[in-house]
Design a protein around this motif. Structure first.
Motif, mmCIF file in Angstrom:
data_model
loop_
_atom_site.group_PDB
_atom_site.id
_atom_site.type_symbol
_atom_site.label_atom_id
_atom_site.label_comp_id
_atom_site.label_asym_id
_atom_site.label_seq_id
_atom_site.Cartn_x
_atom_site.Cartn_y
_atom_site.Cartn_z
ATOM 1 N N TYR A 221 0.764 -1.217 -0.142
ATOM 2 C CA TYR A 221 -0.072 0.135 -0.024
ATOM 3 C C TYR A 221 1.009 1.374 0.030
ATOM 4 O O TYR A 221 2.115 1.270 0.364
ATOM 5 C CB TYR A 221 -0.697 0.137 1.305
ATOM 6 C CG TYR A 221 -1.838 -1.115 1.108
ATOM 7 C CD1 TYR A 221 -3.062 -1.048 0.718
ATOM 8 C CD2 TYR A 221 -1.977 -2.019 1.937
ATOM 9 C CE1 TYR A 221 -4.195 -2.030 0.230
ATOM 10 C CE2 TYR A 221 -2.906 -3.145 2.061
ATOM 11 C CZ TYR A 221 -3.839 -2.869 1.263
ATOM 12 O OH TYR A 221 -4.869 -3.912 1.364
ATOM 13 N N SER A 222 0.275 2.318 -0.634
ATOM 14 C CA SER A 222 1.093 3.743 -0.445
ATOM 15 C C SER A 222 2.361 3.600 -0.989
ATOM 16 O O SER A 222 3.453 4.289 -0.091
ATOM 17 C CB SER A 222 1.027 4.213 0.832
ATOM 18 O OG SER A 222 -0.194 4.297 1.378
ATOM 19 N N THR B 10 0.236 3.056 -5.526
ATOM 20 C CA THR B 10 -0.869 2.423 -4.943
ATOM 21 C C THR B 10 -1.715 2.982 -3.772
ATOM 22 O O THR B 10 -1.095 4.179 -3.105
ATOM 23 C CB THR B 10 -0.105 0.834 -4.239
ATOM 24 O OG1 THR B 10 0.655 1.152 -3.379
ATOM 25 C CG2 THR B 10 0.309 0.040 -5.365
ATOM 26 N N ARG B 11 -2.833 2.606 -3.671
ATOM 27 C CA ARG B 11 -3.858 3.167 -2.704
ATOM 28 C C ARG B 11 -3.412 2.947 -1.262
ATOM 29 O O ARG B 11 -2.613 2.099 -0.866
ATOM 30 C CB ARG B 11 -5.042 2.430 -2.765
ATOM 31 C CG ARG B 11 -5.213 1.136 -2.530
ATOM 32 C CD ARG B 11 -6.485 0.420 -2.577
ATOM 33 N NE ARG B 11 -7.309 0.804 -1.483
ATOM 34 C CZ ARG B 11 -8.541 0.461 -1.008
ATOM 35 N NH1 ARG B 11 -9.185 -0.328 -1.732
ATOM 36 N NH2 ARG B 11 -9.190 0.977 -0.048
ATOM 37 N N ALA C 136 2.893 -1.412 7.639
ATOM 38 C CA ALA C 136 4.321 -0.818 7.655
ATOM 39 C C ALA C 136 4.342 0.384 6.646
ATOM 40 O O ALA C 136 5.247 1.159 6.909
ATOM 41 C CB ALA C 136 5.388 -1.678 7.171
ATOM 42 N N SER C 137 3.669 0.246 5.681
ATOM 43 C CA SER C 137 3.837 1.518 4.652
ATOM 44 C C SER C 137 2.625 2.661 4.329
ATOM 45 O O SER C 137 2.688 3.433 3.952
ATOM 46 C CB SER C 137 4.306 0.867 3.215
ATOM 47 O OG SER C 137 2.958 0.152 2.745
ATOM 48 N N SER C 138 1.501 2.157 5.220
ATOM 49 C CA SER C 138 0.506 2.914 4.998
ATOM 50 C C SER C 138 -0.503 3.013 6.417
ATOM 51 O O SER C 138 -0.497 2.075 7.055
ATOM 52 C CB SER C 138 -0.346 2.259 3.841
ATOM 53 O OG SER C 138 -1.574 3.028 3.526
ATOM 54 N N ASN C 139 -1.435 4.305 6.267
ATOM 55 C CA ASN C 139 -2.361 3.936 7.322
ATOM 56 C C ASN C 139 -3.656 4.337 6.578
ATOM 57 O O ASN C 139 -3.724 5.358 5.647
ATOM 58 C CB ASN C 139 -1.983 5.328 8.384
ATOM 59 C CG ASN C 139 -0.987 5.161 9.261
ATOM 60 O OD1 ASN C 139 -1.087 4.066 10.145
ATOM 61 N ND2 ASN C 139 0.135 5.728 9.022
ATOM 62 N N SER C 140 -4.762 3.971 7.033
ATOM 63 C CA SER C 140 -6.062 4.076 6.389
ATOM 64 C C SER C 140 -6.467 5.670 6.697
ATOM 65 O O SER C 140 -6.149 6.287 7.619
ATOM 66 C CB SER C 140 -7.083 3.084 6.952
ATOM 67 O OG SER C 140 -7.437 3.358 8.340
#
Length: 915
Positions: free
Chosen positions: A258-259, A285-286, A368-372
């Motif tokens: 993600y992200s 990516t989202r 590890a790479s993204s937060n909603s």
């Protein structure tokens, strides 16, 4: 496999090595470059019918090109590809065809074939001789045709054409489709680079299992895919051979992060080699998605003070964070608290949640790479500490002034408090009084008022915690007002000395009465105490025909009733019942007689007459005395509407509110020539002495400003349009004097305003201005639909002498109308010429005609008597002993009818004109 046109020329420097190369699946929405569609038959569109699945299940991809060919409309369809880049080598070809009936009642019946030309279409060589198609009900699935045209057959640079052909029989109706056309000569150079179309360059919020698509490259037999986290990188996918396709889906087993920004490179290749210098395209990516929360449900109520939160797992998430607040967006309870990688959490920590309180919460996921982000905020309301109150019922009425309050227990409560007030939210009677841990309470404080609304709240507490937001209820105490029986509310014809009656209120020790001439007024009686009685008769008489308002109140030693219902009644009227003239009567005498019925006790009557509603310009409250009939001595105007009112009086008391009536005075008839053009008519009124009658459900004839095709500056008689309404509407002219046996001509114009709806018009005449009187038809136009002016000139002869009315009828069951009539003219049929001698059947002549003073008759030997009648039918001269010379000098100029009464009993009529 994605299929798309792959024929193109290389660069200008590589022209010598160009070749025919096609790999076409018709996946677009129009024919690719180099292709053309033609048809035979009577159809007007040569382009394909479309691109999709109408011809049946496609062979590869999601579309095939197709054409609906049928019967003698589209008898044939050719789909032709043209190229001039042959390199002289062998050409491998293949294509697929399919077909499907147009519908369940149609059949596939025809042929399919293919051929080619190397001279621009002058001559053709078969690749597939015509194949008969015959499938009455079932589709013909994809059928592959392939082969090779040997080297040297298609010379280098030839004007090459490849053609797919289909035909239909005279009974067929089906979709013919073609798909996956491949033409390929021996390749002599590597392909050039392609362009990635999806994800778009620098696109964001892309799926972690994206579909990567690219444009096809010329002379390509396959593609290599690289994917990495740096420009040109291969750390995710390194040199993957995806085949001769134009798309690739990253599998779920290799989900991207993600992200994260990624770089994709697509390299075309063929048997000569791979394209060089191809650049990468990036996308990001989202963010990791939000979890799907299941509890507490959004807007849930009665939630525990230690609520359990549950949610479903998010793929790739390594943990979840929870925020809780007392306001939307608030985090005063929990601020993005990390719960770890769990799917349930029970809140049981400080600060403790409150009873009956709304809380807002948001649950986010992270990796590890993204937060909603932008996860939905939900809310819940904790359970209440408020008791369930049973009495007094909310909005109860007739409650005792010492009410009993009851409620059911709340298991969390250790006691209860009550508040009572005279307004919503007020506590002026009881202010949060602690009644202990009980379930009932009888109010015994300061006495409550009768017929008064009170507001109350029962709260609970648990130690130091008090209930909040408990529902406020209301009740209204019983009334002290009596139940009044007479006069009935809104009663009419009540005596001017009315008797008031009521039933007892057990709490009352006396009653008071108020009377006024307006609502709430007390100008007749002001709260007069009548004692502890149940009936009271008014002494001083009230006025006749007047509406009064009254209220009866009760009292006792400590209270007076409040809010008792006000009622009304109207006293006896002095208005007489009028019998003549009837309201809206027509043809009333110019000196009308008014009649009415007697009213008891009335000592006289007055009449008012005016030319407008409420007007008194003819008579102003004229006293006619104590009579029941009155004839107006001075004549009124001809054909005029008048308004009148008759009132009675007793002494100085005069009746009020008597009904006004109206009538129309008589309209005298007219002579020919008669003309009616509506120009001097006030819109929307009709001309004087004319009427309109509607016996259907539509509108009626009215005068209107000019409508096309009539001139726009004048006025016309128009039947207004009424949506889908049935019509039976007549317009009648003024009465016109006609003479029996005389020929008349009626002229008029008629039209509609367009060609959308057929208008219908009848013309007739008769002896009365109503539908039943129209016994003599003149014309009928049942289909007026051309939107132009029609001008008619018709002759007719009345059967008897007298007054006639002419009617124009708009009639229909379903049609709509914009029907117009104008310029109505009625006159004698063509006047005699100056030199004309009128000759009777027995050769009797009159001369000269026109004449000055003397009219000569050629032979009177068989004439018994002579009558001379003017054009209105009036007898103006009689000769009982006729002579050959008639002296008519005393007559006015105009046309006359000379009636010869013959000795044999017959009559002969001769028209003559006096100068």
């Amino acid at each position: 496999m994605r299929k798309i046109l792959l024929m193109c020329m290389m660069s200008l420097g590589a022209m010598a090595s160009a070749q025919i190369f096609v790999n076409e699946g018709f996946e677009g929405s129009s024919l690719p470059t180099g292709w053309a569609s033609t048809t035979t038959g009577t159809g007007t569109t040569s382009t394909p019918s479309g691109y999709g699945v109408e011809a049946g299940t496609v062979c590869e991809g999601s579309k095939a090109v197709y054409k609906n060919i049928y019967k003698l409309v589209y008898t044939g369809w050719n789909l032709t590809y043209t190229s001039a880049v042959s390199n002289g080598t062998a050409l491998d070809y293949s294509f697929k065809y399919l077909a499907k009936p147009y519908s369940s009642t149609n059949v596939v019946e025809g042929t399919v074939a293919a051929d080619y030309s190397i001279d621009g279409g002058v001559t053709w060589v078969d690749l597939l001789a015509p194949v008969v198609l015959n499938s009455p009900t079932n589709p013909i699935p994809c059928t592959t045709v392939s082969g090779t045209i040997p080297a040297g057959v298609i010379p280098a640079g030839a004007d090459f054409r490849f053609r797919l052909k289909s035909t239909s029989s005279t009974t067929a109706d089906f979709y013919m489709g073609f798909d996956d056309v491949k033409l390929s000569q021996v390749l002599s150079n590597p392909p050039v680079c392609t362009t990635v179309s999806a994800p778009a360059a620098a696109a964001t919020a892309i799926s972690v299992t994206p579909t990567i698509t690219w444009a096809s490259a010329a002379y390509t037999t396959g593609y290599t895919l690289n994917l990495g986290t740096t420009p040109g990188g291969t750390d995710v996918i390194n040199g993957l051979d995806v085949g001769n396709v134009t798309s690739y889906v990253v599998p779920a087993a290799n989900t991207l992060n993600y992200s994260t920004q990624y770089y994709v490179t697509v390299i075309p290749k063929n048997n000569i080699g791979s394209a060089t210098g191809c650049t990468s395209s990036s996308f990001t990516t989202r963010a990791i998605p939000c979890p799907s929360v299941s509890a507490p449900a959004s807007s849930a109520t009665a939630v525990s003070l230690t609520p359990a939160f549950t949610w479903s797992a998010v793929t790739g998430a390594t943990g979840y964070k929870l925020s809780i607040g007392t306001t939307a967006g608030g985090t005063d309870i929990l601020n993005n608290s990390d719960l770890g990688n769990v799917l349930t959490y029970t809140y049981a920590q400080a600060p403790t949640l409150n009873y009956n309180t709304k809380y807002y919460y948001t649950l986010n996921s992270y990796s590890a790479s993204s937060n909603s982000t932008s996860c939905s905020e939900r809310n819940f309301t904790t359970k209440t500490l408020c008791p369930s109150v049973t009495a007094p019922a909310s909005s109860a009425t007739g409650v005792s002034i010492t009410p009993t309050f009851t409620w059911t227990a709340n298991t969390d409560a250790t006691g209860y408090r009550i508040s009572i007030g005279t307004t919503a939210g007020a506590t002026d009677i009881l202010n949060n009084v602690d009644v202990g841990n009980v379930l009932t309470y009888v109010y015994n404080g300061t006495a409550l008022n009768y017929n008064t609304k009170y507001f109350y709240t029962v709260n609970a507490y648990n130690g130091a915690i008090a209930s909040i937001g408990c529902s406020e209820r209301s009740f209204t105490t019983k009334t002290l007002c009596p139940s009044v029986t007479a006069p009935a509310s809104s009663a009419t014809g009540v005596s001017v000395t009315p008797t008031f009656t009521w039933t007892a209120n057990t709490d009352a020790t006396g009653y008071r009465i108020s009377i006024g001439t307006t609502a709430g007024a007390t100008n007749v009686l002001n709260n007069v105490d009548v004692g502890n009685v149940l009936t009271y008769t008014l002494g001083a008489p009230l006025a006749y025909g007047v509406k009064y308002f009254y209220t009866i109140n009760a009292y006792n030693a400590t209270a007076t009733s409040v809010g008792c219902t006000e009622r009304s009644f109207t006293t006896l009227t002095l208005c007489p019942t009028v019998s003549a003239p009837v309201s809206n009567a027509a043809g009333v005498s110019l000196t009308p007689t008014f009649t009415w019925a007697a009213v008891n006790n009335v000592t006289g009557y007055r009449i008012s007459i005016g030319t407008t509603s409420g007007g008194t310009d003819v008579l102003n409250s004229f006293d006619v005395g104590n009579v029941l009939t009155y004839t107006l001595p001075t004549p009124l105007n001809n054909s005029t509407q008048y308004y009148y009112t008759i009132v009675g009086y007793i002494g100085t008391q005069v009746s009020t509110g008597c009904s006004e009536r109206s009538f129309f005075t008589i309209c005298t008839s007219t002579n020919v020539p008669y003309t009616l053009d509506f120009e001097n008519v006030t819109i929307p009124l009709l001309p004087g002495c004319s009427t309109a009658i509607n016996s259907g459900t539509g509108n009626v004839w009215t005068s209107e400003a000019g409508y096309a095709p009539f001139d726009t500056t004048g006025k016309v008689l128009r039947y207004k349009w009424s949506t889908s309404a049935a019509a039976n509407t007549w317009f009648f002219t003024q009465g016109i004097n006609l003479v029996a046996g005389t020929s008349y001509t009626i002229k008029y114009k008629y039209a509609n305003s367009g060609t959308t709806y057929a208008e219908k018009l009848k013309v007739a005449y008769g002896t009365s201005a109503d539908v039943s009187g129209m016994t003599n038809p003149i014309a009928d136009y049942p289909n007026i639909v051309d939107g132009v002016i029609h001008q008619e000139s018709l002759t007719f002869t009345p059967p008897t002498s007298g007054v006639y009315y002419f009617g124009f009828q708009a009639y229909s069951i379903t049609n709509r109308f914009y029907l117009m009539v104008d310029d109505i003219n009625i006159d004698l049929t063509a006047s005699l010429a100056t030199s004309e001698n009128v000759k009777a059947k027995n050769d009797i002549k009159v001369y000269p005609n026109p004449f000055a003073d003397v009219l000569n008759i050629s032979d009177v030997s068989n004439v018994r008597s002579i009558s001379v009648v003017d054009i209105s039918g009036k007898l103006v001269k009689t000769f009982d002993k006729p002579e050959s010379t008639l002296h008519l000098g005393g007559l006015n100029s105009g046309m006359y009818l000379v009636i010869l009464n013959m000795k044999d009993g017959s009559k002969q009529t001769i028209k003559a004109i006096k100068k």
